[in-house]
Structure formats: structure tokens, C-alpha cells
Design a protein around this motif. Structure first.
Motif, PDB file in Angstrom:
ATOM      1  N   TYR A 133     -95.258 -63.539  14.363  1.00 27.63           N
ATOM      2  CA  TYR A 133     -95.595 -64.784  15.060  1.00 27.63           C
ATOM      3  C   TYR A 133     -96.053 -65.836  14.055  1.00 27.63           C
ATOM      4  O   TYR A 133     -96.899 -65.563  13.200  1.00 27.63           O
ATOM      5  CB  TYR A 133     -96.706 -64.524  16.078  1.00 27.63           C
ATOM      6  CG  TYR A 133     -97.213 -65.757  16.801  1.00 27.63           C
ATOM      7  CD1 TYR A 133     -96.348 -66.596  17.489  1.00 27.63           C
ATOM      8  CD2 TYR A 133     -98.575 -66.063  16.810  1.00 27.63           C
ATOM      9  CE1 TYR A 133     -96.811 -67.719  18.157  1.00 27.63           C
ATOM     10  CE2 TYR A 133     -99.060 -67.182  17.490  1.00 27.63           C
ATOM     11  CZ  TYR A 133     -98.174 -68.003  18.157  1.00 27.63           C
ATOM     12  OH  TYR A 133     -98.632 -69.109  18.820  1.00 27.63           O
ATOM     13  N   ASP A 138     -90.933 -53.298  21.750  1.00 34.32           N
ATOM     14  CA  ASP A 138     -91.945 -52.443  21.142  1.00 34.32           C
ATOM     15  C   ASP A 138     -93.298 -52.665  21.814  1.00 34.32           C
ATOM     16  O   ASP A 138     -93.612 -53.772  22.239  1.00 34.32           O
ATOM     17  CB  ASP A 138     -92.042 -52.756  19.640  1.00 34.32           C
ATOM     18  CG  ASP A 138     -92.894 -51.750  18.903  1.00 34.32           C
ATOM     19  OD1 ASP A 138     -94.124 -51.913  18.921  1.00 34.32           O
ATOM     20  OD2 ASP A 138     -92.331 -50.808  18.318  1.00 34.32           O
ATOM     21  N   GLU A 184     -95.381 -55.509  20.421  1.00 34.14           N
ATOM     22  CA  GLU A 184     -94.881 -56.878  20.512  1.00 34.14           C
ATOM     23  C   GLU A 184     -95.526 -57.637  21.669  1.00 34.14           C
ATOM     24  O   GLU A 184     -95.976 -57.045  22.657  1.00 34.14           O
ATOM     25  CB  GLU A 184     -93.362 -56.877  20.686  1.00 34.14           C
ATOM     26  CG  GLU A 184     -92.599 -56.374  19.475  1.00 34.14           C
ATOM     27  CD  GLU A 184     -91.095 -56.399  19.699  1.00 34.14           C
ATOM     28  OE1 GLU A 184     -90.368 -56.717  18.740  1.00 34.14           O
ATOM     29  OE2 GLU A 184     -90.652 -56.115  20.827  1.00 34.14           O
ATOM     30  N   TYR A 185     -95.570 -58.932  21.532  1.00 36.71           N
ATOM     31  CA  TYR A 185     -96.053 -59.823  22.584  1.00 36.71           C
ATOM     32  C   TYR A 185     -95.275 -61.126  22.458  1.00 36.71           C
ATOM     33  O   TYR A 185     -94.586 -61.362  21.466  1.00 36.71           O
ATOM     34  CB  TYR A 185     -97.557 -60.078  22.443  1.00 36.71           C
ATOM     35  CG  TYR A 185     -97.958 -60.724  21.140  1.00 36.71           C
ATOM     36  CD1 TYR A 185     -98.097 -62.102  21.032  1.00 36.71           C
ATOM     37  CD2 TYR A 185     -98.193 -59.954  19.998  1.00 36.71           C
ATOM     38  CE1 TYR A 185     -98.453 -62.702  19.832  1.00 36.71           C
ATOM     39  CE2 TYR A 185     -98.545 -60.539  18.793  1.00 36.71           C
ATOM     40  CZ  TYR A 185     -98.676 -61.906  18.715  1.00 36.71           C
ATOM     41  OH  TYR A 185     -99.027 -62.496  17.528  1.00 36.71           O
ATOM     42  N   SER A 186     -95.398 -61.983  23.448  1.00 33.49           N
ATOM     43  CA  SER A 186     -94.759 -63.299  23.368  1.00 33.49           C
ATOM     44  C   SER A 186     -95.808 -64.372  23.654  1.00 33.49           C
ATOM     45  O   SER A 186     -96.788 -64.126  24.356  1.00 33.49           O
ATOM     46  CB  SER A 186     -93.594 -63.419  24.358  1.00 33.49           C
ATOM     47  OG  SER A 186     -94.079 -63.481  25.685  1.00 33.49           O
ATOM     48  N   ARG A 207    -101.364 -57.455  25.499  1.00 29.94           N
ATOM     49  CA  ARG A 207    -100.610 -56.206  25.283  1.00 29.94           C
ATOM     50  C   ARG A 207    -101.319 -55.015  25.910  1.00 29.94           C
ATOM     51  O   ARG A 207    -100.681 -54.140  26.490  1.00 29.94           O
ATOM     52  CB  ARG A 207    -100.418 -55.971  23.788  1.00 29.94           C
ATOM     53  CG  ARG A 207     -99.466 -56.933  23.111  1.00 29.94           C
ATOM     54  CD  ARG A 207     -99.372 -56.653  21.626  1.00 29.94           C
ATOM     55  NE  ARG A 207    -100.638 -56.902  20.933  1.00 29.94           N
ATOM     56  CZ  ARG A 207    -100.895 -56.495  19.693  1.00 29.94           C
ATOM     57  NH1 ARG A 207     -99.989 -55.810  19.028  1.00 29.94           N
ATOM     58  NH2 ARG A 207    -102.054 -56.779  19.122  1.00 29.94           N
ATOM     59  N   LEU A 209     -89.065 -57.794  25.270  1.00 30.98           N
ATOM     60  CA  LEU A 209     -89.851 -57.114  24.235  1.00 30.98           C
ATOM     61  C   LEU A 209     -89.487 -55.635  24.171  1.00 30.98           C
ATOM     62  O   LEU A 209     -89.433 -54.945  25.194  1.00 30.98           O
ATOM     63  CB  LEU A 209     -91.350 -57.278  24.509  1.00 30.98           C
ATOM     64  CG  LEU A 209     -91.894 -58.717  24.440  1.00 30.98           C
ATOM     65  CD1 LEU A 209     -93.367 -58.754  24.849  1.00 30.98           C
ATOM     66  CD2 LEU A 209     -91.721 -59.287  23.035  1.00 30.98           C
ATOM     67  N   ASP A 243     -97.118 -59.784  12.216  1.00 33.46           N
ATOM     68  CA  ASP A 243     -96.644 -59.474  13.576  1.00 33.46           C
ATOM     69  C   ASP A 243     -95.461 -60.331  14.011  1.00 33.46           C
ATOM     70  O   ASP A 243     -95.056 -60.301  15.170  1.00 33.46           O
ATOM     71  CB  ASP A 243     -97.793 -59.613  14.579  1.00 33.46           C
ATOM     72  CG  ASP A 243     -98.371 -61.028  14.637  1.00 33.46           C
ATOM     73  OD1 ASP A 243     -97.881 -61.895  13.882  1.00 33.46           O
ATOM     74  OD2 ASP A 243     -99.295 -61.259  15.434  1.00 33.46           O
TER      75      ASP A 243
END
Length: 660
Positions: free
Chosen positions: A648, A509, A512-514, A432, A507, A646
Motif C-alpha cells: 500500500y 490473502d 491483504e486489505y483494501s 482484516r 483479495l 504491504d
């Protein structure tokens, strides 16, 4: 143990209890035997001599038993706290290793460099740098302050306050004097004027080829130490846990039950007896193990102070149902052969005594010595009682040893999965933050894309963060742009769906991450790994995603290293046969210390999943492939906000198998 054997003998409840019973029975035996000698002159002297011989053999065996009780109960106390101290300092060192990389990367941040390079910052610049560094602290939640200083020592920005001032701080001078290295400092500093000691990381900032200042990060030291110790100790543990520096000065104390704070500890011995607050304490201090050649702040140790009075209470070993265990001889890796030998010898002596008594009965009948019969019966009963005490004490000792080692195996599994979560927490932060680098966003907008600049940035990052196999950038068409490893192998190709590029571009925000599933990746030589992704946003339109950065975690190396570190212990005599495994919640192997298990294989021993869900971990004696193991298993519970707040989820199980 040998030095303080007499003291331990007087303290340990089980030793006192069994020794008192044995002495009482032996004394009673002596009186009865004397009575027999006085009143049974017609009985063959050899009968009485044989009885005395059996009693002497019991005495010798009693000495061996008492010594084993002292050694094993004392060892249990030491090992319990030593293991926790070792885990605490090793987890801290791993955490701080990440900080040394963070400060190096932040020192190369273009916004930080530009701000320090300006002779007088505008209000817009100050708002911009505040938002920038706040974003950093929001992602790396292990920091509570970020500070920028000019070479003169002038504080030109501080996240926690607005006052501009000039400070005399050796930390800053050190950073300026070694511009290519980080500086680690723990102590009181005018940078945070609250008279408390803080842990700082500093690095000089280069901009356009010259040193323009110093960036400093303040680590949430006490918050982290509480978190580490809270996972290792129970609320009712009377032991105090502390962290000391190289001189033995106490720099953190996990204060239990309102005790007064300790300021200084002796650190010349790993284990010693120390007097504190009117009582004797068992002092255990432990040095950390290096992580990728980083040893942490010099000389730091984790220590435990256990009141010796704790040994006076009855053994807290869990009740072990030996009927549910295999024969103890099959658990010889846990139990010393000497202990099994004591039990066998006690049975043998008692069997011999039974024969002696039977012979005495026959002899007394021949000599018409009826008065000797009660003596023989009494001694036979005493022999059985003594054997029963041996059986009970050794069973208690086995129970203590087994429950202790089961507890340590469970703790090893908890540590393994905790270190894994902590490691991956950093990966979620990295992707991020790197995605916010304005240089990457601007280079991605150039026509044609400035791949050379992006590649140079990725290679610089990769040089600092060695836990990655590759870093790459992709555009909004989900095509690779460049890579830190090999530009030509990926340029213009599409990122596969399994790498979670689609999710990255969606994404919304900044927080956020993936993450990809744990699957084979072409960027990892077709081995399985996680790819953590951050969204690259338009430099002027933050709601517009123009690409992403993918970070390819070096899972094969890093996960195996965690498992091997957890298994390595001087207290593990069967370490070469022990193994540990990470699996998902369906039992598919993610990593293993044992080459028998490859990624994707199934490893899912039969455990009570409901208990595991409720408790988070458990340990049992388990038979696997005709071998008995102490098996510990723990379920991942995340770290800080990672896997907790978060969004996840990725449940991982750690299995530790110690051969019996």
C-alpha cells in the motif's frame, strides 16, 4: 536557568568566548584611557569622562548580552531534549490506547470463549486456536505473545510455548475481579519465565453469560521504545534517553555509546542537575498528555540525561545566511525584543563613541595636544571591535535560536505524519481481523442474512473503537447488509465504487486489505475519508470471499486532533496563529487545524522536493500571505510493515507553520 546560571556560564563555549574577548577589549580600553589621562592634561576632562561613560554603558550592555547568551543556549539544550521526550511519551500513550481497545475486543472473540469454556480441548481445537491467535499476532505486529488462562490460573494455551501449568499471577486475579475492564501491568511475570519485565494487557472472557477465563496479550515493549527513540534522536547524540515508572525506576534505557545502565532517577523536578558516572548531567523528565482520557501506565515519564560537558563544545547551530532572511525585526515572534534592543544599543553606543572621539580630535587640535591623537584612534578602534563582538555574538545567538526553532518545527511535522501513519496502521489491522470473525461469516450465509446479529457485533466493536464513524458489512453482490450506525439507511443499497468494495472481494490473502482513496463517502455525511476494508471469507472454504467489512475512519475529527496536539506547546508563544496541514503529494488538503483551508483546497508551498524526498523532512523561513513563518514539512514513511512491505502506498505530507 537562573539557579544554574553561574555553572552554565562556565560551561557554554560561546559565552566564554565572547566574554573573554569583551573583557580583553575593555581592559585594553582602560589602560589606554589611563595613558591618555596621564599624558594629555591639556585636553578637556569632559572628553575622558564621556569615554568612561561610553565604556560603562558597554559594560552594562555586556552583562545583558552574557545573560542572554546563557539563557538562550541553555534553553536550546533543554528545549531540544524536552521536545523529544514529550513526543516519545505522547506517541507511546497513543499506541497503548489502541492496546486497551484490542484486549477488550479479543476477550469477546467466540473462538477464544469456546476454547476456554471447554473442559478439555482436543488437538483440533488447539490447532485451531493456535492458527487463530497467530493470525491475530501476524496482523497486530505490536504483540509477541497471546495467553489463555482458566479462572484457576491454569495456562491452557500460550502462543510462545506449549507447556500447560498453573500460575499465581495478580494480573489474572485483577481481570477476574473486574470482568468489564482491561488490566494493564508492567513487570516480571510467571506468564513469561525469562526474568525480564514485560507489558501485559489482560481481560476476563465472557462466554454464554459466564466468565470462563482470561486472555492476555504481551506487548513488544522494548521493540516499540527503540523504534520511538530511533526516530527522535541521532546516532551521535551523547544524551541518554530513558523511560521511568511512577517511582523513578528506569524501565527502559536507550543505551548510547555503551554506557552503564541506570536503575533509578529522581523525578521531583521537571529539570535538574544530576550526578552520574562521575559527571554532571542535565536531567529532563516529561509527563505524557492524555489521549481520549487515557494517560498510559500510571506515572510513566520519558527522561533525557544530557552531559553538561556537551555545553563546552562550540555551538552546533547551523550557519544562517542572514542576507537571505527578512529584516530581523520582521521575525520578532522568534527573537526576543531584548535581543534586538541589545544590538541597537550597541550600535548607538558605538556611534556616540565615534562622536566623542571626533570631538576629542577637534579639542586636541585646538590645544595642540598631538600626543592625545593615538589614544583617541586606539579607543575608536576598540569601540568598533567591541561593537563587532556584540554583532558577532548576537548573530551567533540569532543563528542558535533560529536553527533550534527550525529544528523543532521540522520535528513537529515529522511527529504529525508519524502519528498519522501509526493511526492508519491500526485501521489496516482492524478491518482484516474483524473480517475473520466467524460469527459474521456464518450470519452472512444464513437465508435470510442474520442482519441483527451482524449489527450487534458491529455495534459492540464500535463501542470499543471510537476512531470510526461507521462500520458496515457488504455481501458478494457489493450490497450493504448492515451498519453499526444506521441499518435502514444502507440496507440493500450498492456500495459505491469509490469505497473499494470491488478490490475487497478480489483479495486473495488473509494479510491483504483494501483502502479507498481519500474521497467523500455517503457513509460519512459526504465528507472525505478513508475506508479500510477486509474480506469476509467462507467459514469452511477460506479461499472463497463472501463479502467484506468496511470501516469508515472518522478522518475529520482524528486528523484535526493530531494536528492540534502537535501544535499545542507551552514553548509556543504564538500558538494561536500557528497552523498545521496534511496534504497529499499533489498539495490537496486532507486536514487542517486552520479553518481557512478546507479539504480539497490546494496548499503546496514552494519547497525543494528533491531534498524533501532525500531527507524525508526539512524546515525553512517562508513567507506566506505577507506573513513570515517557520515552516516544517515531512513526508510519510509508514509504520512497521504499513506502507512499507504491504503493497500500500499513499504519500502524505505534514506541514507545520509557526509565525515569526
Amino acid at each position: 536557568m537562573s539557579t544554574h546560571e553561574h555553572k552554565l556560564k562556565s560551561l557554554i563555549y560561546d559565552v566564554n568566548y565572547y566574554e573573554k574577548n569583551l573583557k580583553s577589549l575593555s581592559s585594553w580600553w582602560g589602560r589606554i584611557a589611563l595613558l591618555g589621562k596621564i599624558n594629555s592634561l591639556d585636553v578637556a576632562a569632559t572628553i575622558l569622562d564621556d569615554m568612561d561613560s561610553a565604556r560603562t554603558r558597554f559594560h552594562r550592555l555586556q552583562d545583558s548580552l552574557i545573560q542572554s547568551l546563557i539563557q538562550q543556549h541553555g534553553r536550546k539544550a533543554v528545549l531540544h531534549h524536552q521536545t523529544r521526550c514529550q513526543m516519545a511519551i505522547d506517541v507511546l500513550i497513543r499506541n497503548l490506547f489502541e492496546r486497551t481497545a484490542d484486549i477488550g475486543f479479543l476477550s469477546d472473540d467466540p473462538m477464544v470463549g469456546a476454547f476456554l469454556n471447554s473442559s478439555e480441548s482436543t488437538e483440533e481445537q488447539r490447532l485451531g486456536i493456535r492458527q487463530h491467535l497467530q493470525n491475530y499476532v501476524d496482523k497486530y505486529t505490536v504483540y509477541n505473545d497471546a495467553i489463555l488462562l482458566k479462572p484457576s490460573g491454569e495456562v491452557v494455551f500460550q502462543l510462545s510455548q506449549n507447556s500447560r501449568r498453573t500460575v499465581q499471577e495478580p494480573l489474572v486475579d485483577q481481570a477476574l475481579g473486574q470482568p468489564s475492564q482491561y488490566v494493564e501491568y508492567f513487570g516480571v511475570s510467571p506468564l513469561i519465565d525469562d526474568a525480564n519485565e514485560h507489558l501485559f494487557y489482560a481481560h476476563s472472557v465472557m462466554y454464554q453469560g459466564k466468565v470462563v477465563g482470561v486472555v492476555v496479550l504481551c506487548f513488544r515493549f522494548r521493540n516499540e521504545m527503540h523504534a520511538i527513540f530511533d526516530t527522535l534522536i541521532t546516532a551521535d547524540d551523547p544524551t541518554m534517553y530513558v523511560l521511568t515508572d511512577a517511582s523513578g525506576k528506569v524501565i527502559f534505557q536507550k543505551n548510547q555509546f555503551g554506557r552503564s545502565y541506570i536503575t533509578q532517577l529522581p523525578i521531583h523536578d521537571d529539570i535538574s542537575v544530576w550526578h552520574y558516572d562521575g559527571q554532571e548531567m542535565l536531567l529532563i523528565n516529561t509527563q505524557g498528555n492524555a489521549y481520549q482520557e487515557y494517560m498510559g501506565p500510571e506515572g510513566w515519564r520519558a527522561c533525557a540525561l544530557m552531559p553538561m560537558s556537551v555545553l563546552k563544545s562550540k555551538s552546533d547551530a547551523g550557519e544562517v545566511d542572514f542576507n537571505e532572511l527578512p529584516p530581523l525585526k520582521k521575525l520578532s515572534g522568534i527573537f526576543s525584543p531584548d535581543l534586538l534592543d541589545i544590538r541597537d544599543r550597541s550600535t548607538l553606543i558605538n556611534n556616540d563613541l565615534e562622536l566623542i572621539v571626533l570631538n576629542g580630535v577637534i579639542t586636541a587640535a585646538r590645544n595642540d595636544s598631538a600626543e592625545f591623537m593615538p589614544v583617541l584612534e586606539a579607543i575608536k578602534n576598540i569601540g568598533r571591535d567591541i561593537d563587532s563582538v556584540f554583532a558577532d555574538s548576537i548573530e551567533s545567538l540569532f543563528s542558535t535560536i533560529l536553527s533550534t526553532q527550525l529544528d523543532e518545527t521540522r520535528l513537529q511535522a515529522e511527529l504529525a505524519v508519524d502519528v498519522l501513519d501509526r493511526n492508519l496502521y491500526e485501521r489496516a489491522n482492524d478491518c482484516r481481523w474483524w473480517a475473520l470473525d466467524s460469527r459474521i461469516g456464518l450470519a452472512l450465509l444464513e437465508q435470510p442474512v442474520n442482519t441483527e446479529q451482524i449489527s450487534a457485533i458491529l455495534k459492540d466493536i464500535h463501542g470499543l473503537y471510537t476512531v470510526y464513524h461507521d462500520l458496515y458489512v457488504f455481501d458478494e453482490k457489493k450490497q450493504y447488509v448492515t451498519s453499526s450506525l444506521d441499518i435502514e439507511s444502507c440496507h440493500g443499497k450498492h456500495v459505491p465504487e469509490s469505497a473499494a468494495a470491488v478490490e475487497t472481494l478480489a483479495l486473495k490473502d488473509l494479510q491483504e486489505y483494501s483502502v479507498s482513496n481519500f474521497v467523500p463517502s455517503e457513509r460519512y455525511d459526504d465528507q472525505s475519508t478513508y475506508i479500510y476494508n477486509g474480506a469476509i471469507r467462507h467459514p469452511e472454504h477460506k479461499d472463497q470471499v463472501i463479502g467484506g467489512i468496511g470501516t469508515v475512519f472518522d478522518a475529520t475529527v482524528e486528523f484535526r486532533a493530531i494536528l492540534q496536539d502537535v501544535l499545542s506547546s507551552d514553548e509556543n508563544p504564538q500558538g494561536d496563529q500557528a497552523f498545521a496541514v496534511f496534504t497529499n503529494d499533489e498539495g490537496q488538503v486532507i486536514s487542517s487545524s486552520d479553518n481557512r483551508f478546507q479539504v480539497g483546497d490546494l496548499f503546496f508551498p514552494d519547497v525543494d522536493l528533491q531534498v524533501l524526498q532525500e531527507q524525508g523532512s526539512l524546515s525553512v523561513v517562508y513567507e506566506y500571505e505577507s506573513q513570515y513563518y517557520l515552516m516544517g514539512v515531512a513526508l510519510s514513511k509508514g509504520y512497521r510493515e504499513f506502507k512499507n512491505d504491504d503493497g500500500y502506498t499513499d504519500p502524505i505530507l505534514a506541514w507545520v507553520m509557526q509565525p515569526c
